[in-house]
Scaffold this motif. Structure first.
Motif, PDB file in Angstrom:
ATOM      1  N   GLU A  38      -3.844   0.307  -7.342  1.00  0.00           N
ATOM      2  CA  GLU A  38      -3.424  -0.977  -6.792  1.00  0.00           C
ATOM      3  C   GLU A  38      -3.759  -1.095  -5.311  1.00  0.00           C
ATOM      4  O   GLU A  38      -4.236  -2.142  -4.843  1.00  0.00           O
ATOM      5  CB  GLU A  38      -1.931  -1.172  -7.021  1.00  0.00           C
ATOM      6  CG  GLU A  38      -1.576  -1.357  -8.488  1.00  0.00           C
ATOM      7  CD  GLU A  38      -0.106  -1.135  -8.774  1.00  0.00           C
ATOM      8  OE1 GLU A  38       0.417  -1.811  -9.692  1.00  0.00           O
ATOM      9  OE2 GLU A  38       0.526  -0.298  -8.102  1.00  0.00           O
ATOM     10  N   ALA A  39      -3.504  -0.017  -4.560  1.00  0.00           N
ATOM     11  CA  ALA A  39      -3.752  -0.055  -3.127  1.00  0.00           C
ATOM     12  C   ALA A  39      -5.239  -0.222  -2.832  1.00  0.00           C
ATOM     13  O   ALA A  39      -5.628  -0.987  -1.939  1.00  0.00           O
ATOM     14  CB  ALA A  39      -3.216   1.219  -2.472  1.00  0.00           C
ATOM     15  N   CYS A  59       0.828  -1.220   0.000  1.00  0.00           N
ATOM     16  CA  CYS A  59       0.000   0.000   0.000  1.00  0.00           C
ATOM     17  C   CYS A  59       0.853   1.256   0.000  1.00  0.00           C
ATOM     18  O   CYS A  59       0.449   2.283  -0.541  1.00  0.00           O
ATOM     19  CB  CYS A  59      -0.930  -0.019   1.216  1.00  0.00           C
ATOM     20  SG  CYS A  59      -2.195  -1.310   1.145  1.00  0.00           S
ATOM     21  N   ARG A  60       2.035   1.174   0.587  1.00  0.00           N
ATOM     22  CA  ARG A  60       2.941   2.322   0.593  1.00  0.00           C
ATOM     23  C   ARG A  60       3.528   2.563  -0.799  1.00  0.00           C
ATOM     24  O   ARG A  60       3.636   3.712  -1.249  1.00  0.00           O
ATOM     25  CB  ARG A  60       4.072   2.091   1.597  1.00  0.00           C
ATOM     26  CG  ARG A  60       5.115   3.216   1.629  1.00  0.00           C
ATOM     27  CD  ARG A  60       6.249   2.898   2.575  1.00  0.00           C
ATOM     28  NE  ARG A  60       5.805   2.889   3.957  1.00  0.00           N
ATOM     29  CZ  ARG A  60       5.738   1.812   4.724  1.00  0.00           C
ATOM     30  NH1 ARG A  60       6.101   0.617   4.227  1.00  0.00           N
ATOM     31  NH2 ARG A  60       5.326   1.880   5.967  1.00  0.00           N
ATOM     32  N   SER A 106       2.681  -8.327  -8.257  1.00  0.00           N
ATOM     33  CA  SER A 106       2.747  -7.067  -7.547  1.00  0.00           C
ATOM     34  C   SER A 106       2.780  -5.963  -8.546  1.00  0.00           C
ATOM     35  O   SER A 106       3.580  -5.957  -9.466  1.00  0.00           O
ATOM     36  CB  SER A 106       3.993  -6.984  -6.667  1.00  0.00           C
ATOM     37  OG  SER A 106       4.063  -5.704  -6.072  1.00  0.00           O
ATOM     38  N   GLY A 107       1.903  -4.980  -8.345  1.00  0.00           N
ATOM     39  CA  GLY A 107       1.936  -3.799  -9.171  1.00  0.00           C
ATOM     40  C   GLY A 107       2.699  -2.702  -8.477  1.00  0.00           C
ATOM     41  O   GLY A 107       2.770  -1.589  -8.944  1.00  0.00           O
ATOM     42  N   ALA A 108       3.263  -2.991  -7.301  1.00  0.00           N
ATOM     43  CA  ALA A 108       4.003  -1.982  -6.584  1.00  0.00           C
ATOM     44  C   ALA A 108       5.314  -1.709  -7.296  1.00  0.00           C
ATOM     45  O   ALA A 108       5.802  -2.493  -8.109  1.00  0.00           O
ATOM     46  CB  ALA A 108       4.274  -2.450  -5.151  1.00  0.00           C
ATOM     47  N   GLU A 109       5.945  -0.588  -6.946  1.00  0.00           N
ATOM     48  CA  GLU A 109       7.188  -0.215  -7.583  1.00  0.00           C
ATOM     49  C   GLU A 109       8.280  -1.221  -7.306  1.00  0.00           C
ATOM     50  O   GLU A 109       9.168  -1.438  -8.112  1.00  0.00           O
ATOM     51  CB  GLU A 109       7.608   1.178  -7.093  1.00  0.00           C
ATOM     52  CG  GLU A 109       6.626   2.261  -7.502  1.00  0.00           C
ATOM     53  CD  GLU A 109       6.950   3.578  -6.836  1.00  0.00           C
ATOM     54  OE1 GLU A 109       8.079   3.728  -6.334  1.00  0.00           O
ATOM     55  OE2 GLU A 109       6.088   4.458  -6.814  1.00  0.00           O
ATOM     56  N   ASP A 110       8.206  -1.871  -6.121  1.00  0.00           N
ATOM     57  CA  ASP A 110       9.199  -2.871  -5.763  1.00  0.00           C
ATOM     58  C   ASP A 110       8.480  -4.162  -5.427  1.00  0.00           C
ATOM     59  O   ASP A 110       8.073  -4.391  -4.291  1.00  0.00           O
ATOM     60  CB  ASP A 110      10.019  -2.395  -4.561  1.00  0.00           C
ATOM     61  CG  ASP A 110      11.110  -3.389  -4.178  1.00  0.00           C
ATOM     62  OD1 ASP A 110      11.847  -3.111  -3.240  1.00  0.00           O
ATOM     63  OD2 ASP A 110      11.212  -4.451  -4.847  1.00  0.00           O
ATOM     64  N   PRO A 111       8.300  -5.062  -6.403  1.00  0.00           N
ATOM     65  CA  PRO A 111       7.536  -6.280  -6.159  1.00  0.00           C
ATOM     66  C   PRO A 111       8.155  -7.182  -5.109  1.00  0.00           C
ATOM     67  O   PRO A 111       7.497  -8.048  -4.567  1.00  0.00           O
ATOM     68  CB  PRO A 111       7.495  -6.952  -7.542  1.00  0.00           C
ATOM     69  CG  PRO A 111       8.621  -6.375  -8.308  1.00  0.00           C
ATOM     70  CD  PRO A 111       8.767  -4.967  -7.792  1.00  0.00           C
ATOM     71  N   GLU A 112       9.450  -7.019  -4.808  1.00  0.00           N
ATOM     72  CA  GLU A 112      10.073  -7.831  -3.792  1.00  0.00           C
ATOM     73  C   GLU A 112       9.438  -7.602  -2.432  1.00  0.00           C
ATOM     74  O   GLU A 112       9.508  -8.430  -1.542  1.00  0.00           O
ATOM     75  CB  GLU A 112      11.576  -7.483  -3.705  1.00  0.00           C
ATOM     76  CG  GLU A 112      12.340  -7.783  -4.991  1.00  0.00           C
ATOM     77  CD  GLU A 112      12.720  -9.237  -5.101  1.00  0.00           C
ATOM     78  OE1 GLU A 112      12.478  -9.982  -4.156  1.00  0.00           O
ATOM     79  OE2 GLU A 112      13.276  -9.618  -6.126  1.00  0.00           O
ATOM     80  N   ALA A 147      -4.214  -8.144 -10.310  1.00  0.00           N
ATOM     81  CA  ALA A 147      -3.009  -8.647  -9.655  1.00  0.00           C
ATOM     82  C   ALA A 147      -2.941  -8.174  -8.210  1.00  0.00           C
ATOM     83  O   ALA A 147      -2.527  -8.922  -7.311  1.00  0.00           O
ATOM     84  CB  ALA A 147      -1.763  -8.199 -10.425  1.00  0.00           C
ATOM     85  N   ALA A 148      -3.333  -6.921  -7.968  1.00  0.00           N
ATOM     86  CA  ALA A 148      -3.307  -6.391  -6.604  1.00  0.00           C
ATOM     87  C   ALA A 148      -4.272  -7.146  -5.704  1.00  0.00           C
ATOM     88  O   ALA A 148      -3.956  -7.465  -4.549  1.00  0.00           O
ATOM     89  CB  ALA A 148      -3.654  -4.905  -6.620  1.00  0.00           C
TER      90      ALA A 148
END
Length: 252
Positions: A133-134, A126-127, A242-248, A203-204
């Protein structure tokens, strides 16, 4: 005919929700021991207390005042507007009704490592993720009202040693979950116009289902000494999307 975007979202929430996890199935069939139920309450509280944290991160991403006012209500639902109110307080009372002291819940000392990892992954998602996505990740709420009704019935039927007053959290979440999921769904349907945006939203939501599933994996194995294994439904695995900037950082 291709399946519409809304139905695809609902299918993910329906088919990959954690109501199918073996631990939840056993809970609702009345097969958990008091120790197992208390372990779940204690570990799940680590997730509950982070809900307003992730909602604060989402609120900060919303540009329109009307949207921020709408979303900040979720924080108030869990934190309350005065001391002694809100979902977190109601979960503490659930713990007390089940014989888990308030201080024991608040200390967090007994939270399983896998639960900490799953919750941290969701908060980071979420961050780091986009507003779409969030918000889409919160759509597990589509399935929550039915689960809450099932849970209240199961607790009243199978666990009469828990004071029914302690079940207020579940009862309150039926109406709140309906309202929250409708608001979030409207936003996602409005924002996700392109195929790429829709895939990121799906995906989220899948990712959030993985969070809840992984959390229960950790709870299930916490009392056995075994290494937790992800037992998600076919096609769902921790970190699979993960659609986040850092999928890790990825993976209720």
């Amino acid at each position: 005919m291709s399946i519409g975007f809304e139905e695809r979202l609902r299918a993910v929430a329906r088919e990959h929700y954690h109501d199918r996890h073996p631990f939840n199935v056993r809970m609702h069939q009345g097969e958990l021991s008091p120790a197992e139920l208390r372990r779940w309450i204690l570990n799940r509280f680590h997730y509950q207390r982070h809900i307003p944290v992730k909602d604060a991160l989402i609120t900060a991403k919303l540009e329109a005042p009307a949207l921020r006012r709408m979303w900040v209500r979720r924080i108030q639902d869990h934190d309350g507007t005065v001391e002694g109110e809100g979902g977190i307080e109601r979960w503490l009372r659930l713990g007390e009704a089940a014989g888990v002291e308030r201080d024991r819940l608040l200390s967090g000392a007994e939270v399983a490592p896998g639960v900490r990892l799953a919750v941290a992954g969701y908060v980071d998602f979420c961050r780091l993720g986009s507003p779409l996505e969030a918000v889409a990740a919160s759509l597990t709420e589509l399935s929550a009202p039915d689960l809450m009704r099932t849970r209240v019935d199961a607790f009243e039927r199978h666990y009469p040693w828990i004071d029914r007053a302690g079940l207020r959290y579940f009862r309150e979440r039926v109406a709140q979950g309906r309202r929250d999921s409708r608001e979030a769904l409207d936003l996602v349907l409005h924002w996700a116009r392109t195929p790429a945006e829709q895939e990121r939203a799906l995906a989220a939501l899948t990712f959030k289902c993985e969070v809840l599933w992984a959390l229960l994996d950790a709870v299930q194995h916490a009392g056995t000494g075994a290494r937790p294994m992800v037992g998600a439904p076919a096609g769902v695995g921790v970190g699979a999307c993960s659609g986040a900037e850092d999928p890790e950082e990825g993976e209720p």
